[in-house]
Design a protein around this motif. Structure first.
Motif, short mmCIF file in Angstrom:
data_model
loop_
_atom_site.label_atom_id
_atom_site.label_comp_id
_atom_site.label_asym_id
_atom_site.label_seq_id
_atom_site.Cartn_x
_atom_site.Cartn_y
_atom_site.Cartn_z
N ALA A 166 42.37 40.01 47.48
CA ALA A 166 41.76 40.18 46.17
C ALA A 166 41.74 41.68 45.88
N ASP A 167 42.20 42.05 44.71
CA ASP A 167 42.28 43.46 44.36
C ASP A 167 40.92 44.01 43.97
N CYS A 168 40.64 45.23 44.40
CA CYS A 168 39.42 45.93 43.99
C CYS A 168 39.61 46.55 42.62
N PRO A 169 38.53 46.65 41.83
CA PRO A 169 37.16 46.25 42.15
C PRO A 169 37.04 44.72 42.30
N ALA A 170 36.25 44.29 43.27
CA ALA A 170 36.09 42.86 43.53
C ALA A 170 34.63 42.57 43.83
N ASP A 171 34.12 41.50 43.24
CA ASP A 171 32.78 41.03 43.58
C ASP A 171 32.91 39.76 44.42
N ALA A 172 31.79 39.21 44.84
CA ALA A 172 31.82 38.05 45.72
C ALA A 172 32.50 36.86 45.07
N ALA A 173 32.31 36.69 43.76
CA ALA A 173 32.90 35.53 43.07
C ALA A 173 34.42 35.63 43.03
N SER A 174 34.94 36.81 42.68
CA SER A 174 36.39 36.96 42.61
C SER A 174 37.02 36.87 43.99
N TRP A 175 36.31 37.36 45.00
CA TRP A 175 36.81 37.24 46.38
C TRP A 175 36.86 35.79 46.81
N ARG A 176 35.80 35.06 46.58
CA ARG A 176 35.79 33.64 46.96
C ARG A 176 36.86 32.86 46.20
#
Length: 301
Positions: free
Chosen positions: A79-89
């Motif tokens: 998952a590309d940064c910036p990344a939060d928990a939702a986008s990572w999951r």
């Protein structure tokens, strides 16, 4: 016994599986790391989880770490940064294994302001888990450091990982200790001598020019009566002190640091940070990893 789920952190060196039922961890099993099994990861996983499968099929399995690397079990995306928990999951990869749904969590990727790309697998689970356990970490700008073979320095803003940088300090120390003329092979485990060497290494790192100070680990034994344990401590302090100075300058970080990881290594980094005027707090790596995998209880095994 059925109605349980399996969550696990599968890194290069270790596999840690946890059996969760009714919101509690009820069992744990350990196995070989991805570095030891490679393409035989599926067979290694089956062997490790076999006693639980004999009791019944789990409802789901969720794994993070190097299990999702290119040379792991099944490659998961970054998952590309910036990344939060939702986008990572949301970037996790899912598949069916023996009738059980498996999710392998994604890693994170970023490109620094200097144009250098970077990646992590497993540490992001600990970062998001830390934010889940301590909501204060998900507010404002935070610097989270995960010491290890490849230390990660992550900038987190309001729960989103903005950027990070990997520093292979642990790997460099192991190479110098085991494969170079600088690393003494006759250390006896004298803690006082090692601590003295670590303190001097930190002090020298604070003066800069780490590379030109490395040979002192050998020369001080030959000419100044220092011991092998002192030399190992010196190398550790010099490398860790240099890492901290370089990383904080690169990330423009002068605030406090949250350390996540092994207690002994985190304590060493806390001392090194304090030597450079930075306060720190420490969180347990396994607890944070479990929280990142969705487990909200206490780790009792």
């Amino acid at each position: 016994m059925s109605g349980y789920t399996v969550i696990g952190d599968w890194g290069t060196s270790n596999l840690r599986l946890f059996r969760v039922k009714d919101g509690r961890i009820v069992a744990r099993r350990d196995g070989p790391g991805i570095g030891a099994v490679g393409r035989a990861a599926e067979a290694a996983f089956a062997d490790t989880v076999a006693p639980w499968l004999a009791d019944g099929t789990p409802l789901s399995i969720t794994l993070c770490g190097m299990v999702g690397a290119r040379d792991g079990w099944v490659e998961a995306p970054y998952a590309d940064c910036p990344a939060d928990a939702a986008s990572w999951r949301g970037a996790a990869i899912g598949f069916d294994w023996r009738g059980v749904p498996i999710a392998i969590m994604a890693g994170l990727a970023c490109t620094g302001a200097d144009g250098i790309p970077d990646v992590m697998r497993g540490e992001e689970t600990q970062i998001f888990g830390a934010c889940a356990r301590d909501p204060a970490l998900a507010q404002g700008r935070r610097l989270i450091v995960l010491p290890g073979t490849h230390s990660k320095w992550a900038l987190v803003q309001d729960g989103r990982v903005l950027a990070f940088r990997t520093v292979p300090t642990g790997e460099m120390f192991a190479l110098l200790r085991d494969r170079s003329t600088l690393g003494p092979k006759d250390a006896v485990g004298d803690a006082a001598q090692e601590a003295a060497g670590f303190a001097e290494g930190l002090a020298r790192a604070g003066e800069g020019a780490v590379l030109t100070r490395l040979f002192a680990a050998r020369a001080m034994r030959l000419r100044a009566g220092r011991s092998a344990d002192w030399a190992l401590g010196y190398l550790s302090g010099l490398l860790i002190g240099g890492e901290i100075a370089d990383a904080r300058a690169l990330l423009q970080a002068d605030d406090g640091v949250t350390l996540i990881g092994d207690e002994r290594l985190a304590d060493r980094y806390a001392r090194a940070l304090a030597a450079q005027g930075l306060e720190s707090q420490r969180l347990d790596g396994d607890v944070c990893a479990l929280a990142g995998l969705g487990y909200g209880g206490e780790m009792t095994l």
